[in-house]
Design a protein around this motif. Structure first.
Motif, short mmCIF file in Angstrom:
data_model
loop_
_atom_site.label_atom_id
_atom_site.label_comp_id
_atom_site.label_asym_id
_atom_site.label_seq_id
_atom_site.Cartn_x
_atom_site.Cartn_y
_atom_site.Cartn_z
N UNK A 53 22.07 41.48 -38.45
CA UNK A 53 20.86 40.73 -38.06
C UNK A 53 20.47 39.71 -39.13
N UNK A 54 21.25 39.63 -40.20
CA UNK A 54 21.05 38.63 -41.24
C UNK A 54 22.30 37.75 -41.29
N UNK A 55 22.22 36.50 -40.78
CA UNK A 55 23.41 35.64 -40.76
C UNK A 55 23.93 35.29 -42.15
N UNK A 56 23.08 35.32 -43.16
CA UNK A 56 23.56 35.05 -44.52
C UNK A 56 24.50 36.17 -44.97
N UNK A 57 24.13 37.41 -44.69
CA UNK A 57 25.02 38.53 -45.01
C UNK A 57 26.26 38.50 -44.11
N UNK A 58 26.09 38.06 -42.88
CA UNK A 58 27.25 37.94 -41.99
C UNK A 58 28.29 36.98 -42.55
N UNK A 59 27.82 35.90 -43.18
CA UNK A 59 28.74 34.94 -43.77
C UNK A 59 29.55 35.61 -44.88
N UNK A 60 28.87 36.40 -45.70
CA UNK A 60 29.56 37.13 -46.77
C UNK A 60 30.52 38.15 -46.17
N UNK B 165 34.04 29.32 -39.48
CA UNK B 165 33.06 30.27 -38.94
C UNK B 165 32.00 30.64 -39.97
N UNK B 166 32.42 30.81 -41.21
CA UNK B 166 31.48 31.10 -42.29
C UNK B 166 30.48 29.95 -42.44
N UNK B 167 30.95 28.72 -42.31
CA UNK B 167 30.07 27.56 -42.39
C UNK B 167 29.05 27.59 -41.24
N UNK B 168 29.49 28.01 -40.05
CA UNK B 168 28.58 28.12 -38.91
C UNK B 168 27.48 29.15 -39.19
N UNK B 169 27.86 30.26 -39.78
CA UNK B 169 26.89 31.30 -40.10
C UNK B 169 25.89 30.82 -41.15
N UNK C 177 21.87 30.47 -40.65
CA UNK C 177 20.87 31.02 -41.57
C UNK C 177 19.82 29.97 -41.90
N UNK C 178 20.26 28.77 -42.19
CA UNK C 178 19.33 27.69 -42.50
C UNK C 178 18.47 27.34 -41.29
N UNK C 179 19.08 27.37 -40.09
CA UNK C 179 18.35 27.05 -38.86
C UNK C 179 17.28 28.10 -38.58
N UNK C 180 17.63 29.38 -38.75
CA UNK C 180 16.67 30.45 -38.53
C UNK C 180 15.50 30.33 -39.51
N UNK C 181 15.83 30.10 -40.77
CA UNK C 181 14.78 29.95 -41.78
C UNK C 181 13.85 28.80 -41.44
#
Length: 238
Positions: free
Chosen positions: A96-103, A131-135, A139-143
């Motif tokens: 539920x955290x796209x920043x962690x999803x990228x990692x 895909x990592x760039x999309x995530x 994250x930036x979009x959600x914020x």
């Protein structure tokens, strides 16, 4: 031919991943795979024996959560320390955290190509990077989207403790959950009444109900609390 078996990919939309049971054919596919990809941290409760058996046979298992900074259930914003029904230990719902999803996506890429060296190609790496760039963009979009919500309004009531990482990343408080301990639990009248009082006290306008959990519980809470919307989310299902 090399096989990579993704457990979540084979779960139908709306299914509860905690209770998912693999068919004999699916178990056979898992056993024959070159690498098994899981969420990890006990998320696949109904498949623990299968996963352990496959791992003991020497099949590499890549758990997405292994690469991310985890939180305990209580760290996700739920500050009711007297709630005896709270989960304990590591919260597996890091997705539920796209920043962690990228990692996690980077970690999975590294794990998979290590398990199956033939996959360590420019094509696989470039696909993973895209895909990592999309995530990271997500994250930036959600914020940015959530910037309109003031700090005092960042309170969540859900029907299962699944948004701890979301809350941790974006500064929300998870003030209560209809099904605090498991999607297999049932909320009694006293618990619903207590949550209804909490909703009224906090002025929470929406209950987010996961499609994999019994929606009638969220509807009952909405009826108890009055003017509350119930919004369904695929928060634990593809």
């Amino acid at each position: 031919a090399m096989g990579t078996y993704y457990l979540l990919k084979h779960m139908p939309a709306g299914a509860d991943p905690h209770e998912f049971q693999a068919s004999a054919q699916q178990v056979n596919s898992i056993v024959e795979a070159d690498v098994l990809v899981t969420n990890g941290a006990g998320f696949e409760e109904g498949l623990e024996d299968t996963i352990e058996s496959v791992e003991s046979e020497g099949t590499p298992v890549c758990a997405a959560i292994d690469s991310v900074e985890t939180i305990e259930f209580a760290e996700g914003g739920h500050d009711d320390s007297e709630d005896e029904h709270d989960h304990e230990g590591v919260d597996p719902h890091f997705f539920t955290d796209p920043a962690r999803m990228a990692v996690g996506a980077q970690g999975l890429t590294d794990c998979i190509v290590t398990a199956v060296p033939a996959l360590d190609t420019d094509e696989v790496r470039s696909s993973a990077d895209a895909y990592i760039a999309e995530l990271e963009d997500l994250d930036a979009e959600v914020e940015s989207t959530l910037a309109a919500i003031s700090d005092e309004r960042r309170v969540l009531i859900t029907n299962h403790e699944v948004f701890g990482y979301f809350a941790h990343r974006y500064g929300f408080e998870v003030a209560g959950a209809i099904l605090p301990s498991s999607t297999q639990s049932e909320a009694d009248a006293a618990a619903l009444a207590e949550l209804a009082e909490l909703i009224e006290a906090e002025g929470v306008p929406v209950v987010f109900a996961d499609t994999s959990a019994p929606n009638q519980l969220a509807e009952a809470l909405a009826a108890e609390a009055g003017e509350v919307q119930v919004v369904e989310l695929f928060s634990e299902s593809l």
